[in-house]
Structure formats: structure tokens, C-alpha cells
Motif scaffolding. Structure first.
Motif, short mmCIF file in Angstrom:
data_model
loop_
_atom_site.label_atom_id
_atom_site.label_comp_id
_atom_site.label_asym_id
_atom_site.label_seq_id
_atom_site.Cartn_x
_atom_site.Cartn_y
_atom_site.Cartn_z
N VAL A 37 18.67 -0.23 58.37
CA VAL A 37 17.73 0.79 59.16
C VAL A 37 17.65 0.10 60.53
N LYS A 39 16.45 2.22 63.13
CA LYS A 39 15.73 2.85 64.27
C LYS A 39 15.17 1.98 65.16
N TYR A 43 14.97 -1.93 65.86
CA TYR A 43 13.75 -2.89 65.99
C TYR A 43 13.70 -3.60 67.30
N LEU A 85 15.56 9.48 58.83
CA LEU A 85 14.64 9.11 57.84
C LEU A 85 13.23 10.16 57.86
N LYS A 132 12.61 14.07 50.54
CA LYS A 132 11.76 12.89 50.68
C LYS A 132 10.33 13.39 49.70
N ARG A 139 2.54 10.42 53.90
CA ARG A 139 3.05 10.66 55.44
C ARG A 139 3.95 11.92 55.31
N PHE A 167 14.59 10.37 47.92
CA PHE A 167 14.07 9.13 48.12
C PHE A 167 12.48 9.16 48.32
N HIS A 169 9.12 6.31 49.61
CA HIS A 169 8.73 5.12 50.60
C HIS A 169 7.54 4.49 50.12
N ASN A 209 12.21 -0.29 50.37
CA ASN A 209 12.43 -1.04 51.89
C ASN A 209 12.69 -2.38 51.64
N THR A 210 12.53 -3.09 52.86
CA THR A 210 12.67 -4.68 52.48
C THR A 210 11.88 -5.15 51.47
N ARG A 225 17.13 0.61 51.55
CA ARG A 225 16.72 0.65 52.89
C ARG A 225 16.43 -0.37 53.50
N PHE A 226 17.18 -1.27 54.22
CA PHE A 226 16.78 -2.55 54.59
C PHE A 226 16.71 -2.57 56.06
N GLY A 227 15.44 -3.04 56.35
CA GLY A 227 15.02 -2.73 57.74
C GLY A 227 14.65 -4.10 58.17
N ILE A 228 13.32 -4.31 58.31
CA ILE A 228 12.89 -5.68 58.92
C ILE A 228 13.59 -6.80 58.61
N TYR A 362 6.74 -6.57 63.17
CA TYR A 362 7.59 -5.30 63.51
C TYR A 362 7.38 -5.01 64.72
C1 LIG Z 1 11.61 5.66 55.10
C2 LIG Z 1 11.84 4.20 55.69
N1 LIG Z 1 12.71 3.67 54.76
C3 LIG Z 1 12.95 2.29 55.13
C4 LIG Z 1 12.21 1.57 56.25
C5 LIG Z 1 12.50 0.21 56.47
O1 LIG Z 1 11.47 -0.56 56.09
P1 LIG Z 1 11.67 -2.04 56.33
O2 LIG Z 1 11.58 -2.40 57.99
O3 LIG Z 1 9.96 -2.50 55.87
O4 LIG Z 1 12.28 -2.82 55.54
C6 LIG Z 1 11.36 2.36 57.05
C7 LIG Z 1 10.59 1.91 58.10
O5 LIG Z 1 9.64 1.85 58.58
C8 LIG Z 1 10.92 3.86 56.73
O6 LIG Z 1 10.11 4.65 57.46
#
Ligand SMILES: Cc1ncc(COP(=O)(O)O)c(C=O)c1O
Length: 392
Positions: A37, A39, A43, A85, A132, A139, A167, A169, A209-210, A225-228, A362
Motif C-alpha cells: 500500500v 497511497k 506514507y 482502494l 468493497k 466507511r 475485500f 477493511h 491490513n498490516t 494489503r500491507f501498508g504501515i 501513520y
Molecule cells: C482499504 C485499506 N487497506 C489497507 C490499508 C493499509 O493499512 P495499514 O497501513 O494499516 O497496513 C489501508 C490504509 O489505511 C486501507 O485504507
């Protein structure tokens, strides 16, 4: 020549990004793919560079919040699947086809309108759609089974849209109390079962998510979905302290002393004269301020690292400059000062900065903006620099 003339910069350790992908890879089921992720400009770390590193480390897809973020990645030549997303105005569907970007949908009317616009435009390439499902985040997303079945049927009969994913969240996967997350997951599995019962073949399924990938790796389904975590940060102190996975922070914020003075008598520092340096104190000025995304809330509260020691920010953080009080070491103009990250044994983590600011980790790198050059390193060596203030 250095492509910027500024003594403040962000350093991103690409080895850390790579290591974090490998760490989560070994924590989740073998068949589960990793979406990186990226976006919000990765980050705050730089979306293009992070995406390239994550993909070469084993991620197979990218996630962004909006179509324009996807275009930035395509313009940089990145060819991996990209999913938006968040919501995309239906006007964006032609561009999504042109740029080969997958979109998120949760309204039947949106799907019908998107299909009709693509047909009208004679779009050559179908647009991949991930449904979604809102299982308790509140949300975006379809909530009711009937609506989900209608949406799936709409996608199945579309010719210019391709149902590529489904998916949800999680709202609380980073918390010790798992009740809400378990309820969300139960709802998700019930909706997936209803789709199957009605004869639909499920496309790519993803929910973690993470936080969920760390705490519930068996829920990886087809993809996480690997973000933080990609950036080496934990979604919460609870998960950090559990130590299921060892992540490596990738970002440091650095600057250099541009002015030094010793108070020969008590002297006030910065706007509002909120700090008075005592006789004999040494005050250094740093070329960074709130216009860079270094929050004014650090005024008289934040810290910096100089000569391997933690020193105090004194007076108010200005738009472009910040003062620190030098203690315990001699200082010179040009000395490196670390605002986030490590210097020797000392560290100011993004968690610590976030706690001081009353926010989450974040937000801290996301605040660092286009004025601050991003310097990318591998094995400690500079590999590239991105500086968005300069015209391309
Ligand atoms: C829909 C969705 N998926 C995945 C993520 C990634 O989340 P994280 O950063 O907690 O891994 C986000 C981030 O906010 C998100 O909005």
C-alpha cells in the motif's frame, strides 16, 4: 551535483522496505500475495521508489487511495496491478481503462454507469473491479447481502468491467480486544459463502491490513494489503510489544545546524518569546519548520539528536526554522541533526514523535511534504534522490 540545495532531507532505507516485505512474507501463508500500500506518496516515503523496492522484494500488487496516485506510478513505468482502494468518481473510469488501474465499487448504480461510459467510449480494455464490503468499518462498502448479490450479478453481466476482487477493511485489528475484528471476519465469511451459494466464483479475496496480517495471518486469503508495516512501523503499540514480527523503520528526517549562538545574557528565542535561554546556553538553528510538515506542536516539547544525544527544541517552531538547545557537546555549523530516526545509540522513533503530538505514527511521515527532498539509500549508499519542489 546534489539535485537540491537544502540542509534538510528525508532518508529512506530501501533495505528496510525490502526486509519488511520478507518479514511479512514469512509470517503469512505461502499462497497469500502481498499488495504494497503506497497511497499518500508511500506514507510520505515516496510512492515510486517504495513501490519499486516492494515489488522487487516480492510484493505483486500496489494499493493507492485515488486514481491520480495510480497514474503517478504508471507514469514512472510501473506495470504491476494497481488497485484504487477508495471511491473513484465514475468520470474516472475511462482513465482507469487507459492506465490499466483496478477500481473499488460498492454501488450497483455506479457499476451500471461505469459500464455504460466504457461501452460508449469504446474502451478497449475492461476495468478490473474489486467489490468493497463494509463489515464494520462504517466507511465505504456494501453492507447487505441482497445488495452484494445484486452488485456481483451486475459485474458478471458487464462486458467492459471485470470482477477482479472482493475485500473488506478492519476497524480494530490493531487492538488487544479482538471482538470487533472477529465479528467483522465472521460477517465477511458469511457474505463470501452467500456469493458461492448463489453460484458466483470468487475472484481475489482480501481483508488483512498490516495489523490483521500480523495478528491473524491465517486470514490472508489470496492477498494482504500491507501498508504501515512496509515502512517498518507497527499499527499500534500493542502489536509492537507483542513482537510477532520484527519490522525495521525505513525513514529518518535529518537536517544541519545553520546558525549557532551562545547566550551572553538571558535571551528569548523565537516567536512569542516563549523560551528564555540562560546565560551560557548554546542555541542552534535548524532549517526546518512547520511548512515542511515538521509540526509546530513540537514547540518547547519536541526533541532532536545532536552528537548522539537527545536535545530539546526550544521556543516556537517557525514556518521554516527551528531552534534547539545544545547540551553536553560542542557544536559546529554544518553538524548533522536527526529529528526522526537514529544517531549513534540514540533514537527518536516515529512512535515517540507521534505520542508527543497526540497522534499515530501513520500521520507523522505523511505530514512531511514536497519541500523536503527524499534521499534513497541501499547498504548505506545513496541510490537516488527525489525532490518534488523542483519542476520535472
Ligand atoms: C482499504 C485499506 N487497506 C489497507 C490499508 C493499509 O493499512 P495499514 O497501513 O494499516 O497496513 C489501508 C490504509 O489505511 C486501507 O485504507
Amino acid at each position: 551535483m546534489k539535485p537540491y540545495v537544502r540542509d534538510t532531507w528525508v532518508e529512506v532505507d530501501l533495505d528496510a522496505i525490502r526486509a519488511n516485505v520478507h518479514t511479512i512474507r514469512s509470517h503469512i501463508p505461502v499462497g497469500t500475495r502481498i499488495m504494497a500500500v503506497v497511497k499518500a506518496d508511500g506514507y510520505g516515503h515516496g510512492a515510486v521508489e517504495v513501490a519499486r523496492e516492494a515489488l522487487s522484494a516480492g510484493a505483486t500488487a500496489l494499493g493507492v487511495a485515488m486514481l491520480d496516485e495510480a497514474k503517478v506510478l504508471r507514469q514512472a513505468g510501473i506495470q504491476a496491478p494497481i488497485l484504487v482502494l477508495g471511491y473513484t468518481p465514475v468520470d474516472g473510469v475511462i482513465q482507469a481503462s487507459e492506465w490499466e488501474v483496478e477500481l473499488t465499487a460498492y454501488h450497483t448504480e455506479w457499476v451500471e454507469e461505469a459500464e455504460s461510459r466504457l461501452v460508449q467510449a469504446g474502451a478497449a480494455r475492461p476495468v478490473g473491479i474489486h467489490i468493497k464490503v463494509d463489515t464494520g468499518m462504517g466507511r465505504i462498502g456494501v453492507r447487505k447481502e441482497e445488495e452484494l448479490l445484486e452488485l456481483a450479478a451486475g459485474l458478471a453481466s458487464a462486458t467492459r468491467l471485470k470482477w477482479s476482487g472482493i475485500f473488506t477493511h478492519f476497524a480494530c485489528a490493531d487492538e488487544e480486544d479482538t471482538a470487533h475484528t472477529l465479528a467483522q471476519h465472521e460477517r465477511f465469511t458469511a457474505l463470501l459463502a452467500a456469493l458461492k451459494q448463489h453460484g458466483f466464483t470468487l475472484p481475489t479475496v482480501h481483508c488483512c491490513n498490516t495489523a490483521a496480517a500480523i495478528a491473524f495471518p491465517k486470514w490472508g486469503y489470496d492477498m494482504i494489503r500491507f501498508g504501515i508495516g512496509l515502512y517498518g512501523l507497527y499499527p499500534s503499540m500493542y502489536l509492537k510489544e507483542r513482537r510477532d514480527v520484527e519490522l525495521t523503520p525505513a525513514l529518518s528526517l535529518k537536517t544541519r545546524i545553520v546558525h549557532l549562538k551562545r547566550a551572553e545574557e538571558p535571551m528569548t528565542i523565537s516567536y512569542g518569546a516563549t523560551y528564555t535561554a540562560e546565560t551560557g546556553e548554546t542555541i542552534a538553528t535548524l532549517p526546518i519548520g512547520y511548512a515542511d510538515g515538521f509540526p509546530r506542536a513540537f514547540s518547547n516539547r519536541g526533541f532532536a539528536l545532536h552528537a548522539g544525544q537527545k536535545v530539546q527544541i526550544v521556543g516556537r517552531v517557525c514556518m521554516d526554522q527551528t531552534m534547539i538547545r545544545i547540551t553536553g557537546a560542542t557544536a559546529d555549523i554544518g553538524d548533522e541533526v536527526v529529528l526522526y530516526g537514529k544517531q549513534g545509540e540514540a533514537e527518536i522513533s516515529l512512535d515517540e514523535a507521534a505520542a508527543l503530538l497526540g497522534t499515530i505514527n501513520y500521520e507523522v511521515p505523511c505530514m512531511l511534504n514536497y519541500r523536503v527532498p527524499r534521499v534513497y539509500k541501499r547498504e548505506g549508499q545513496l541510490v537516488s534522490v527525489s525532490h518534488q519542489i523542483l519542476p520535472k
